[in-house]
Every structure is written in structure tokens, then in C-alpha cells.
Write an enzyme that holds these catalytic residues in place. Structure first.
Site, mmCIF file in Angstrom:
data_model
loop_
_atom_site.group_PDB
_atom_site.id
_atom_site.type_symbol
_atom_site.label_atom_id
_atom_site.label_comp_id
_atom_site.label_asym_id
_atom_site.label_seq_id
_atom_site.Cartn_x
_atom_site.Cartn_y
_atom_site.Cartn_z
ATOM 1 N N PRO A 1 4.728 -5.302 -0.301
ATOM 2 C CA PRO A 1 4.826 -4.100 -1.138
ATOM 3 C C PRO A 1 4.903 -4.436 -2.625
ATOM 4 C CG PRO A 1 6.971 -4.613 -0.206
ATOM 5 C CD PRO A 1 6.002 -5.613 0.374
ATOM 6 N N TYR B 1 2.218 -1.506 -12.252
ATOM 7 C CA TYR B 1 0.880 -1.429 -12.840
ATOM 8 C C TYR B 1 0.922 -0.762 -14.220
ATOM 9 C CZ TYR B 1 -0.043 -2.537 -7.983
ATOM 10 O OH TYR B 1 -0.012 -3.135 -6.752
ATOM 11 N N TYR C 1 -7.601 5.770 -13.775
ATOM 12 C CA TYR C 1 -7.645 6.441 -12.455
ATOM 13 C C TYR C 1 -7.382 7.940 -12.555
ATOM 14 C CZ TYR C 1 -6.154 1.617 -11.357
ATOM 15 O OH TYR C 1 -5.996 0.271 -11.307
ATOM 16 N N CYS D 1 -8.601 4.824 -30.488
ATOM 17 C CA CYS D 1 -9.817 5.546 -30.849
ATOM 18 C C CYS D 1 -10.757 5.740 -29.671
ATOM 19 C CB CYS D 1 -10.516 4.821 -31.982
ATOM 20 S SG CYS D 1 -9.437 4.704 -33.397
ATOM 21 N N GLU D 2 -10.318 6.471 -28.681
ATOM 22 C CA GLU D 2 -11.154 6.826 -27.532
ATOM 23 C C GLU D 2 -10.644 8.153 -27.005
ATOM 24 O OE1 GLU D 2 -12.512 4.391 -24.589
ATOM 25 O OE2 GLU D 2 -12.171 2.498 -25.643
ATOM 26 N N GLY E 1 0.764 -1.243 0.000
ATOM 27 C CA GLY E 1 0.000 0.000 0.000
ATOM 28 C C GLY E 1 0.791 1.288 0.000
HETATM 29 N N1 LLP Z 1 -1.383 -6.991 -1.230
HETATM 30 C C1 LLP Z 1 -2.655 -7.065 -1.682
HETATM 31 C C2 LLP Z 1 -3.578 -8.012 -1.085
HETATM 32 C C3 LLP Z 1 -3.071 -6.201 -2.724
HETATM 33 O O1 LLP Z 1 -4.321 -6.257 -3.154
HETATM 34 C C4 LLP Z 1 -2.145 -5.284 -3.285
HETATM 35 C C5 LLP Z 1 -2.539 -4.387 -4.376
HETATM 36 C C6 LLP Z 1 -0.828 -5.268 -2.780
HETATM 37 C C7 LLP Z 1 -0.483 -6.133 -1.747
HETATM 38 C C8 LLP Z 1 0.226 -4.339 -3.308
HETATM 39 O O2 LLP Z 1 -0.105 -3.015 -3.066
HETATM 40 P P1 LLP Z 1 0.931 -1.844 -3.410
HETATM 41 O O3 LLP Z 1 2.105 -1.982 -2.469
HETATM 42 O O4 LLP Z 1 1.357 -2.004 -4.807
HETATM 43 O O5 LLP Z 1 0.171 -0.622 -3.171
HETATM 44 N N2 LLP Z 1 -3.661 -0.943 -10.469
HETATM 45 C C9 LLP Z 1 -3.654 0.021 -9.397
HETATM 46 C C10 LLP Z 1 -3.182 -0.574 -8.083
HETATM 47 C C11 LLP Z 1 -3.984 -1.787 -7.646
HETATM 48 C C12 LLP Z 1 -3.492 -2.380 -6.348
HETATM 49 C C13 LLP Z 1 -4.176 -3.649 -6.047
HETATM 50 N N3 LLP Z 1 -3.712 -4.352 -4.891
HETATM 51 C C14 LLP Z 1 -2.823 1.215 -9.823
HETATM 52 O O6 LLP Z 1 -2.321 1.239 -10.947
HETATM 53 O O7 LLP Z 1 -2.678 2.182 -9.067
#
Ligand code: LLP
Length: 414
Positions: free
Chosen positions: A275, A373, A317, A344-345, A239
Site C-alpha cells: 500500500p 503523490y 488526472y 504560466c499554464e 491500490g
Molecule cells: N505497487 C506497485 C507495483 C505500484 O505500481 C503502485 C503504484 C503501488 C504498489 C502503490 O499503489 P497505491 O497503494 O498507492 O495505490 N501518481 C498517481 C498514482 C500512481 C500509482 C502508481 N503505482 C496518483 O497521484 O494518483
């Protein structure tokens, strides 16, 4: 930081990005091995020496097997959310005993594959899933370690699509109902119920909400222990965000882990963190070339060869990504432009109303902070072959995923 200008030309580590574009073509993702490893080590080394821990990289952020191999060799564990991600981890030489399996809709087949592979823990999000894991483990004559992923009802203050810790989200089990769910789970055969997990969202710039969730989870662990459950592990999810916009600072990993150390001291708990973004986002750029420019009324559009199918975050987003010229332009006027792709959007933009130095046809741009991502969310929309991926290590670099061909586009069709 591994992306920097030298004599007016943007480099990744010791390699000019222009050299990569000339040889691998564009659009092309470029990742810095040094950046990824240094962030992993920052996580790993910030835990107190006495604090048992595992850093499980969230594979969904960037699942290229060369990236996974780099992290596996550095000793990382992995957080997966599908059988496909587990397959990638195993192909990359990852240790299944350091794999945690998250996700709200694991199928029976996925549970079976993960158990056979000997993963460490299932982070369960429903009582049905717990029952299936128990059944599967009993059939295989094995024991499965599980955590319940609890939903602590904390607002992560991030984009609603990537906030997961509120009651209204589909994730986890309501923390108020968790004790009952733990009691039931601990009576099922084939399970070792020794962990609690949570994850409240992504791109969190102020860790206060994450620490609020940690406090609620630690309080739950005390209650569960008081009822005789042997909880030995806590999984605090991922997160931690990064600074995408010029004014946004990237939160400090050592500071965050320092707060965890203070809260975990003396509790006799192994801690897992998951992470994703904070390990790989800043370690990657998407290289793209200017196709042409056009004016519609007063508006200037710079059309580039990367599009929403390559990097979906701005369209999905309204995400901000810094965009830099690969060669610093001399004496150019400043302009305001939309950087858009050929799809085309009208939602196909990489930047809106961006103030920048004027660019010209054929010039290269680097879309920053695209290591997380980015490629993983790309598609073939508009029958666009997906981009190449390149990994840089010091002065050398290699293509770690070839650009798709037209043949690739149709290979599974009849
Ligand atoms: N653990 C779980 C259970 C998760 O669902 C996620 C991310 C993470 C860890 C890793 O989180 P991070 O450290 O990367 O924040 N596509 C979106 C982000 C989706 C995140 C989904 N879950 C974007 O491009 O911002």
C-alpha cells in the site's frame, strides 16, 4: 483523523497549521506521524494471527526519509521501483531483507545494486529482466528471489493513467502466458522462483476488482504448484483508494484485509501487500497562502502560492482535492472560484469551480489528502523552489525537508 478544527482553527494533531505556516512558510507539506502509523498498524494488525505477511509501503507515494524512518521503526517493509528509492530506504534504516523491487524497466545497474544490498524479492515484469537477474546473481555468486508480476486482465475501474492490470497496459506478464514464463525462469541459474505478484492499479474505491485479481492469481498458484513449482509467497500489490470527494467514503482497510484472510486461509502462502496512498494520502496537507484574487468576466480566480509544480494531481488526472480555510471564516458569502497557482499554464489549477466561503488576500488554505503523490511528483517548473515538508508528532513538529533556495535551483548547472 488528525486534521481538525479547534476553536475555528485547523490543527494537525496538537499543532495549529497557522503556527507551521508562520515559521516554515508556504507552500508547505504537513504530515501527521500519528495518522501514518495508525494506518500502517491497521494493515498489519488486520491479518489473521496465523497468516504470515509483510506490509511493504510503496515508497513512491511519499519518499521523505523521515516518513520512511517512521515506518521502518514500526516494522514496515518497502516496495521500491528504482535504485534511488532503495537508497532512500537504506538511508532511513529500512531492512533490505523486507524490500521488494517492482517496476517495468529495471536497469542492469539497478539490479546489481539491489542484489548487493540483499533485497528480498524482485517482482519481474519481463523475461529479459528475469534473464538479467539470473546473470547478475550468477556473477555475484548469489541467489535472487523472484516473482513474476502477472497481468490478470482485470479492470481496476480507476483513472486510465493509474490503471495497470489490463492487457493493454505496459505492466506485467500476461497471466495466460505466465506458466510458460515460470517454467523458463525456474530453469535459469541463480534464481529462487517462489513468488507471484500482481498490482492492477491505484485509487481503487471498490475492492471487488482487486479481489477478482487475487482469485485469478491464487488459481495460477495452484496450477504452478501442480506442475511442481514451490510457490511460497504471493504479492498482491497496492491500490486501495481514499475518499477525495466529499461523497466518497475511504474503503475500510480491515474489511479489505479480511477478504484476503478468507481467501488465503489454509493455502500455506506468505502474503505481501504494497500500500502507498492508503497509508499516507489522508495524513498530509499542502498549506498555501492566497496571493490575490481576480475576476475575468464572471469567473473568480483565487491565486495561491502553491501551483501545479507543487501538486500535480489536479492538472495531470483532473484529481479532486478538498480545500479548507485554515481559519474558519465567519459571516462570509459563498462564492464559486477556481483556485489556481502562479504557473504560466491554464492547466495550473488546484480546484475548478469550487463552491467555498470567500477568502481574502494573505489567508491560509489547506489542500487536503496531499500526503501521497504530492511532494514526490513536484518539480521546479517555472523555476519555483520546491516546498518545505514538515512532520508533526503530537504537540511537536519539525521541518523534514527544507524549502529549496534559488541556489538549489542552479546548483547542478554550468
Ligand atoms: N505497487 C506497485 C507495483 C505500484 O505500481 C503502485 C503504484 C503501488 C504498489 C502503490 O499503489 P497505491 O497503494 O498507492 O495505490 N501518481 C498517481 C498514482 C500512481 C500509482 C502508481 N503505482 C496518483 O497521484 O494518483
Amino acid at each position: 483523523m488528525s486534521f481538525d478544527y479547534r476553536n475555528g482553527s485547523l490543527y494537525c494533531e496538537s499543532v495549529p497549521l497557522a503556527e507551521i505556516a508562520a515559521s516554515a512558510g508556504t507552500p508547505c507539506y504537513v504530515y501527521s506521524a500519528a495518522d501514518i502509523l495508525s494506518r500502517f498498524l491497521e494493515y498489519d494488525s488486520s491479518f489473521d494471527a496465523a497468516q504470515p505477511h509483510t506490509v511493504c509501503y510503496a515508497v513512491k507515494a511519499n519518499s521523505n526519509i523521515s516518513v520512511l524512518r517512521l515506518l521502518a521503526q514500526a516494522g514496515a517493509g518497502f516496495d521500491i521501483v528504482s535504485a534511488g528509492e532503495l537508497y532512500r530506504v537504506l538511508r532511513a534504516g529500512g531492512d533490505p531483507a523486507q524490500v521488494v523491487f517492482s517496476g517495468v524497466g529495471k536497469t542492469f545497474a539497478e539490479i546489481d545494486y539491489a542484489l548487493k544490498s540483499g533485497i528480498q524479492t524482485f517482482n519481474c515484469e519481463s523475461e529479459t529482466e528475469v534473464e538479467w537477474i539470473s546473470e547478475c546473481a550468477s556473477r555475484q555468486g548469489k541467489e535472487a528471489r523472484i516473482a513474476l508480476r502477472v497481468n490478470p486482465d482485470v479492470d481496476a475501474a480507476t483513472h486510465p493513467y493509474i490503471s495497470t492490470g489490463l492487457k493493454e497496459n505496459k505492466f506485467g506478464i500476461d497471466i495466460a502466458l505466465a506458466e510458460d514464463a515460470y517454467r523458463k525462469a525456474s530453469q535459469l541459474p541463480g534464481l529462487v522462483v517462489d513468488s507471484v505478484s500482481c498490482h492492477i492499479g491505484s485509487q481503487i474505491l471498490n475492492p471487488t476488482s482487486m479481489l477478482e485479481a487475487v482469485d485469478r492469481v491464487l488459481a495460477l498458484i495452484e496450477r504452478l504448484r501442480a506442475q511442481g513449482l514451490r510457490i511460497t509467497n504471493v504479492d498482491l500489490g497496492g491500490g486501495l483508494g481514499i475518499g477525495y470527494k466529499p461523497g466518497d467514503a475511504t474503503p475500510s482497510i480491515p474489511d479489505y484485509i479480511g477478504h484476503l484472510n478468507a481467501r488465503l486461509a489454509g493455502r500455506n502462502l506468505h502474503v505481501t501487500v504494497e500500500p502507498g496512498r492508503s497509508l499516507v494520502a489522508e495524513a498530509g496537507v499542502l498549506l498555501t497562502r492566497v496571493i490575490l484574487q481576480k475576476h475575468n468576466g464572471a469567473k473568480l480566480f483565487t491565486v495561491v502560492d502553491a501551483a501545479m509544480n507543487d501538486l500535480m494531481r489536479p492538472a495531470l488526472y483532473q484529481a479532486y482535492h478538498e480545500i479548507q480555510p485554515v481559519h474558519l471564516p465567519m459571516d462570509r458569502p459563498s462564492v464559486s472560484a477556481d483556485i489556481v497557482g502562479p504557473v504560466c499554464e491554464s492547466g495550473d489549477f488546484l480546484a475548478k469551480d469550487r463552491d467555498m466561503k470567500a477568502v481574502e488576500i494573505g489567508e491560509l488554505l489547506a489542500i487536503r489528502n496531499a500526503g501521497a503523490y504530492g511532494f514526490v511528483m513536484s518539480s521546479n517548473y517555472n523555476s519555483r523552489p520546491r516546498a518545505a515538508e514538515v512532520l508533526v508528532d503530537g504537540a511537536s513538529w519539525k521541518v523534514v525537508r527544507e524549502r529549496e533556495t534559488f541556489e538549489d535551483l542552479v546548483q547542478h548547472e554550468m
